[in-house]
Design a protein around this motif. Structure first.
Motif, PDB file in Angstrom:
ATOM      1  N   PHE A 289       4.306  10.347  -7.354  1.00  0.00           N
ATOM      2  CA  PHE A 289       5.058  10.591  -8.584  1.00  0.00           C
ATOM      3  C   PHE A 289       4.124  11.025  -9.718  1.00  0.00           C
ATOM      4  O   PHE A 289       4.437  11.930 -10.500  1.00  0.00           O
ATOM      5  N   ASP A 290       2.963  10.342  -9.836  1.00  0.00           N
ATOM      6  CA  ASP A 290       2.017  10.638 -10.915  1.00  0.00           C
ATOM      7  C   ASP A 290       1.332  11.988 -10.738  1.00  0.00           C
ATOM      8  O   ASP A 290       1.143  12.735 -11.713  1.00  0.00           O
ATOM      9  N   ASN A 291       0.964  12.309  -9.499  1.00  0.00           N
ATOM     10  CA  ASN A 291       0.182  13.520  -9.240  1.00  0.00           C
ATOM     11  C   ASN A 291       1.022  14.784  -9.153  1.00  0.00           C
ATOM     12  O   ASN A 291       0.524  15.872  -9.443  1.00  0.00           O
ATOM     13  N   ARG A 292       2.277  14.627  -8.728  1.00  0.00           N
ATOM     14  CA  ARG A 292       3.139  15.803  -8.583  1.00  0.00           C
ATOM     15  C   ARG A 292       4.212  15.797  -9.670  1.00  0.00           C
ATOM     16  O   ARG A 292       5.370  15.471  -9.442  1.00  0.00           O
ATOM     17  N   LYS A 293       3.795  16.165 -10.875  1.00  0.00           N
ATOM     18  CA  LYS A 293       4.729  16.204 -12.002  1.00  0.00           C
ATOM     19  C   LYS A 293       5.867  17.192 -11.756  1.00  0.00           C
ATOM     20  O   LYS A 293       6.960  17.049 -12.307  1.00  0.00           O
ATOM     21  N   ASP A 294       5.590  18.220 -10.931  1.00  0.00           N
ATOM     22  CA  ASP A 294       6.605  19.225 -10.656  1.00  0.00           C
ATOM     23  C   ASP A 294       7.775  18.665  -9.841  1.00  0.00           C
ATOM     24  O   ASP A 294       8.849  19.265  -9.794  1.00  0.00           O
ATOM     25  N   TYR A 295       7.585  17.503  -9.195  1.00  0.00           N
ATOM     26  CA  TYR A 295       8.703  16.872  -8.488  1.00  0.00           C
ATOM     27  C   TYR A 295       9.752  16.349  -9.462  1.00  0.00           C
ATOM     28  O   TYR A 295      10.912  16.192  -9.106  1.00  0.00           O
ATOM     29  N   GLY A 296       9.309  16.043 -10.670  1.00  0.00           N
ATOM     30  CA  GLY A 296      10.257  15.632 -11.707  1.00  0.00           C
ATOM     31  C   GLY A 296      10.704  14.187 -11.635  1.00  0.00           C
ATOM     32  O   GLY A 296      11.901  13.889 -11.741  1.00  0.00           O
ATOM     33  N   TYR A 297       9.740  13.250 -11.453  1.00  0.00           N
ATOM     34  CA  TYR A 297      10.071  11.824 -11.432  1.00  0.00           C
ATOM     35  C   TYR A 297       9.314  11.073 -12.524  1.00  0.00           C
ATOM     36  O   TYR A 297       8.136  11.358 -12.766  1.00  0.00           O
ATOM     37  N   ARG A 298       9.989  10.141 -13.166  1.00  0.00           N
ATOM     38  CA  ARG A 298       9.333   9.221 -14.092  1.00  0.00           C
ATOM     39  C   ARG A 298       9.353   7.830 -13.463  1.00  0.00           C
ATOM     40  O   ARG A 298      10.423   7.280 -13.195  1.00  0.00           O
ATOM     41  N   PHE A 299       8.176   7.267 -13.248  1.00  0.00           N
ATOM     42  CA  PHE A 299       8.079   5.947 -12.623  1.00  0.00           C
ATOM     43  C   PHE A 299       8.136   4.861 -13.700  1.00  0.00           C
ATOM     44  O   PHE A 299       7.377   4.884 -14.659  1.00  0.00           O
ATOM     45  N   TYR A 300       9.048   3.902 -13.513  1.00  0.00           N
ATOM     46  CA  TYR A 300       9.250   2.863 -14.521  1.00  0.00           C
ATOM     47  C   TYR A 300       8.610   1.528 -14.150  1.00  0.00           C
ATOM     48  O   TYR A 300       8.308   0.739 -15.030  1.00  0.00           O
ATOM     49  N   GLY A 301       8.435   1.248 -12.855  1.00  0.00           N
ATOM     50  CA  GLY A 301       7.794  -0.018 -12.526  1.00  0.00           C
ATOM     51  C   GLY A 301       8.078  -0.516 -11.125  1.00  0.00           C
ATOM     52  O   GLY A 301       8.975  -0.038 -10.435  1.00  0.00           O
ATOM     53  N   TYR A 302       7.241  -1.489 -10.708  1.00  0.00           N
ATOM     54  CA  TYR A 302       7.427  -2.172  -9.427  1.00  0.00           C
ATOM     55  C   TYR A 302       8.245  -3.442  -9.645  1.00  0.00           C
ATOM     56  O   TYR A 302       8.200  -4.068 -10.717  1.00  0.00           O
ATOM     57  N   PHE A 303       8.979  -3.856  -8.592  1.00  0.00           N
ATOM     58  CA  PHE A 303       9.674  -5.140  -8.594  1.00  0.00           C
ATOM     59  C   PHE A 303       9.351  -5.852  -7.290  1.00  0.00           C
ATOM     60  O   PHE A 303       9.435  -5.239  -6.215  1.00  0.00           O
TER      61      PHE A 303
ATOM     62  N   ILE B 174      18.091   4.038 -14.763  1.00  0.00           N
ATOM     63  CA  ILE B 174      17.319   4.409 -13.577  1.00  0.00           C
ATOM     64  C   ILE B 174      18.224   5.211 -12.631  1.00  0.00           C
ATOM     65  O   ILE B 174      19.379   4.855 -12.422  1.00  0.00           O
ATOM     66  N   ASP B 175      17.684   6.287 -12.063  1.00  0.00           N
ATOM     67  CA  ASP B 175      18.459   7.148 -11.172  1.00  0.00           C
ATOM     68  C   ASP B 175      18.227   6.822  -9.702  1.00  0.00           C
ATOM     69  O   ASP B 175      19.157   6.909  -8.897  1.00  0.00           O
ATOM     70  N   GLU B 176      16.980   6.465  -9.344  1.00  0.00           N
ATOM     71  CA  GLU B 176      16.661   6.259  -7.937  1.00  0.00           C
ATOM     72  C   GLU B 176      15.864   4.973  -7.737  1.00  0.00           C
ATOM     73  O   GLU B 176      14.969   4.668  -8.525  1.00  0.00           O
ATOM     74  N   ILE B 177      16.236   4.235  -6.693  1.00  0.00           N
ATOM     75  CA  ILE B 177      15.567   2.983  -6.338  1.00  0.00           C
ATOM     76  C   ILE B 177      14.880   3.190  -4.992  1.00  0.00           C
ATOM     77  O   ILE B 177      15.537   3.522  -4.002  1.00  0.00           O
ATOM     78  N   TYR B 178      13.574   2.995  -4.958  1.00  0.00           N
ATOM     79  CA  TYR B 178      12.810   3.109  -3.712  1.00  0.00           C
ATOM     80  C   TYR B 178      12.458   1.704  -3.234  1.00  0.00           C
ATOM     81  O   TYR B 178      11.912   0.914  -4.006  1.00  0.00           O
ATOM     82  N   CYS B 179      12.781   1.426  -1.991  1.00  0.00           N
ATOM     83  CA  CYS B 179      12.688   0.052  -1.503  1.00  0.00           C
ATOM     84  C   CYS B 179      11.741  -0.049  -0.311  1.00  0.00           C
ATOM     85  O   CYS B 179      11.933   0.613   0.713  1.00  0.00           O
ATOM     86  N   SER B 180      10.717  -0.906  -0.445  1.00  0.00           N
ATOM     87  CA  SER B 180       9.844  -1.238   0.677  1.00  0.00           C
ATOM     88  C   SER B 180      10.537  -2.337   1.475  1.00  0.00           C
ATOM     89  O   SER B 180      10.749  -3.449   0.974  1.00  0.00           O
ATOM     90  N   LEU B 181      10.904  -2.042   2.710  1.00  0.00           N
ATOM     91  CA  LEU B 181      11.802  -2.912   3.455  1.00  0.00           C
ATOM     92  C   LEU B 181      11.203  -4.265   3.826  1.00  0.00           C
ATOM     93  O   LEU B 181      11.930  -5.215   4.065  1.00  0.00           O
ATOM     94  N   ASN B 182       9.872  -4.372   3.874  1.00  0.00           N
ATOM     95  CA  ASN B 182       9.301  -5.672   4.236  1.00  0.00           C
ATOM     96  C   ASN B 182       9.205  -6.607   3.038  1.00  0.00           C
ATOM     97  O   ASN B 182       8.664  -7.692   3.138  1.00  0.00           O
TER      98      ASN B 182
ATOM     99  N   ALA C 288       0.837  -1.209   0.000  1.00  0.00           N
ATOM    100  CA  ALA C 288       0.000   0.000   0.000  1.00  0.00           C
ATOM    101  C   ALA C 288       0.867   1.253   0.000  1.00  0.00           C
ATOM    102  O   ALA C 288       0.561   2.240  -0.688  1.00  0.00           O
ATOM    103  N   GLU C 289       2.000   1.216   0.757  1.00  0.00           N
ATOM    104  CA  GLU C 289       2.894   2.372   0.805  1.00  0.00           C
ATOM    105  C   GLU C 289       3.562   2.599  -0.541  1.00  0.00           C
ATOM    106  O   GLU C 289       3.727   3.737  -0.989  1.00  0.00           O
ATOM    107  N   ALA C 290       3.951   1.495  -1.216  1.00  0.00           N
ATOM    108  CA  ALA C 290       4.589   1.618  -2.531  1.00  0.00           C
ATOM    109  C   ALA C 290       3.628   2.220  -3.556  1.00  0.00           C
ATOM    110  O   ALA C 290       4.015   3.079  -4.367  1.00  0.00           O
ATOM    111  N   ILE C 291       2.377   1.794  -3.497  1.00  0.00           N
ATOM    112  CA  ILE C 291       1.368   2.325  -4.424  1.00  0.00           C
ATOM    113  C   ILE C 291       1.114   3.807  -4.144  1.00  0.00           C
ATOM    114  O   ILE C 291       0.981   4.613  -5.077  1.00  0.00           O
ATOM    115  N   ARG C 292       1.113   4.195  -2.875  1.00  0.00           N
ATOM    116  CA  ARG C 292       0.929   5.610  -2.511  1.00  0.00           C
ATOM    117  C   ARG C 292       2.072   6.462  -3.046  1.00  0.00           C
ATOM    118  O   ARG C 292       1.872   7.576  -3.536  1.00  0.00           O
TER     119      ARG C 292
END
Length: 455
Positions: A156-170, A195-203, A147-151
């Motif tokens: 990323f989708d709603n705040r285009k001004d942040y400047g992120y392109r989301f490529y996918g979940y793993f 890819i520039d940044e990796i976001y990791c859900s620790l569980n 749920a946190e990853a989806i949020r």
């Protein structure tokens, strides 16, 4: 050989911001204080140093694409409140200066208005620039389908001004059409898709895999950030940022990534290198030039391409200590027949390294830092030794912690290189000005004592 260069986003924004602030404050202070009998040079130096010190304390220049306007305004108020106090504090110690609260108020107020206007323009312009041009974006992936990853993906989708392109979940734990692959697929995917940044859900990932992923990110200069939960992670300092109300944990960068620290280290490098060039090399170069030429044919100086900051090539200068030969990518060994008699003396006393103070003055090197390796060594060890590429996060040095601890000269076994990298990484992660001074002093002591591997 030239290494493939990795891109950096917005790398000029912070230096431009610092330069604009310093110039604005300097110009306005000279204008407002011209009738207050203030020593212009003394005040400008005092003002610049204190402004930068306050900035480091309050994190004034630590503004990112996800920093909110409220946070920026808070930093501005803290910065100028403390700055006002240090401006007032200058006058009691300047015997001839005339104190005027009205003039100081006008100076600080106008400075605040101009700098706030510039910061606002820059902040708004960059956000609109990302949206309208699609430039200066960071490519991101998320490990986990929670749920946190989806949020986070929705941010990323709603705040285009942040400047992120989301490529996918793993994920290894979930199966869903939106999931791009398993955790084991990430390394190849990150490289192939830049890819520039990796976001990791620790569980979603074991500690062992997480540790391996952090080492991969270090090696390939990728940012890794964590979606927090209750799971304990290994000993790394973390900082928390908020993307709107969404918390994200990031590994802390080292002191040497701090713009103020980089500025202090650079100022020290310039002063120290100028001192050596003016008072030592100015008379030593002609003497050594004659002695080198008398013994063997060839140039006085030897220059060689080496990997430097961000693995960008620069030309490293030395006094020529060998006969001219074709094997420049082969490091010197004990009783190396290529080394001249004069060269043997210079290498034993490290005099052959002195021209690198010109490299320091030019900004390619630092007085203290990891020694620049041969390109052949980079190619051989980059993928074999963990954290090898971390040494390219900072400028190479004329001397370094590994060298004063005895790990200099010829690499006879892989263990020699492992120990050298461990000390280089320790230096980068635990830097202090005091450590730099200790290394410089120990280097001088070692020169007079002599070192077994100085050949």
């Amino acid at each position: 050989m030239v290494a493939q260069q990795t891109g950096r986003y917005s790398k000029y924004i912070r230096p431009i911001s610092v330069l604009f602030d310093v110039i604005t404050l300097t110009v306005l202070s000279l204008f407002f204080f011209r009738d207050l009998n203030v020593s212009e040079v003394n005040y400008v130096v005092y003002q610049t140093i204190t402004w930068l010190l306050i900035a480091a304390i309050v994190g004034y220049y630590e503004v990112f694409r996800f920093t909110t306007p409220v946070e920026i305004l808070s930093k501005l108020i803290k910065q100028f409140s403390l700055f006002l106090l240090v401006v007032i504090a200058f006058f009691p110690f300047a015997k001839t200066a005339i104190f005027s609260g009205t003039v100081i108020a006008y100076f600080v107020t106008l400075s605040f208005i101009i700098i706030v206007a510039f910061k606002s323009f820059l902040f708004i312009y960059l956000k609109k620039y990302r949206i309208t041009t699609g430039s200066n974006y960071r490519n991101a992936i998320i490990i986990g389908y929670t749920a946190e990853a989806i949020r986070l993906k929705e941010v990323f989708d709603n705040r285009k001004d942040y400047g992120y392109r989301f490529y996918g979940y793993f994920s290894d734990k979930k199966q869903n059409p939106e999931i791009s692959g398993r955790v084991e697929d990430i390394k190849k995917y990150v490289i192939d898709n830049k890819i520039d940044e990796i976001y990791c859900s620790l569980n979603e990932i074991s500690n062992e895999k997480l540790k391996d992923l952090v080492e991969f990110a270090d090696e390939h200069k990728k940012a890794i950030k964590f979606i927090p939960d209750t799971k304990e992670i290994f000993s790394k300092n973390l900082k928390i940022d908020y993307y709107e109300l969404f918390p994200v944990l990031s590994l802390q960068k080292t002191q040497l990534h701090n713009p103020l620290i980089k500025g202090i280290k650079r100022a020290f490098d310039v002063v120290f290198s100028l001192f050596v060039i003016v008072f030592l090399l100015s008379w030593l170069i002609p003497i050594l030039a004659i002695l080198i030429k008398l013994e063997s044919k060839g140039p006085v100086f030897f220059k060689q391409g080496r990997p430097g900051l961000d693995e960008k090539e620069f030309f490293c200068y030395k006094f020529r200590s060998m006969q001219v030969n074709r094997f420049t990518e082969k490091e010197a060994s004990k009783n190396d027949p290529r080394v001249t008699k004069m060269g043997k003396f210079m290498r034993k006393t490290s005099i052959d390294e002195l021209p690198q103070f010109f490299n320091v003055l030019l900004g390619d090197m630092s007085v203290v830092g990891p020694r620049p390796h041969l390109w052949s060594q980079n190619k051989a060890y980059a993928t074999r030794i963990k954290k090898y590429m971390v040494r390219h996060y900072v400028k190479p040095g004329i001397t370094g912690l590994a060298q004063v601890k005895g790990f200099r000269g010829e690499i006879e076994t892989e263990e020699d290189m492992v120990n050298r990298i461990k000390l280089d990484v320790f230096y980068i992660e635990n830097w202090s000005m005091f450590m730099d001074m200790k290394i410089i002093i120990q280097t001088v002591i070692n020169i007079f004592k002599g070192e077994d591997k100085a050949y």
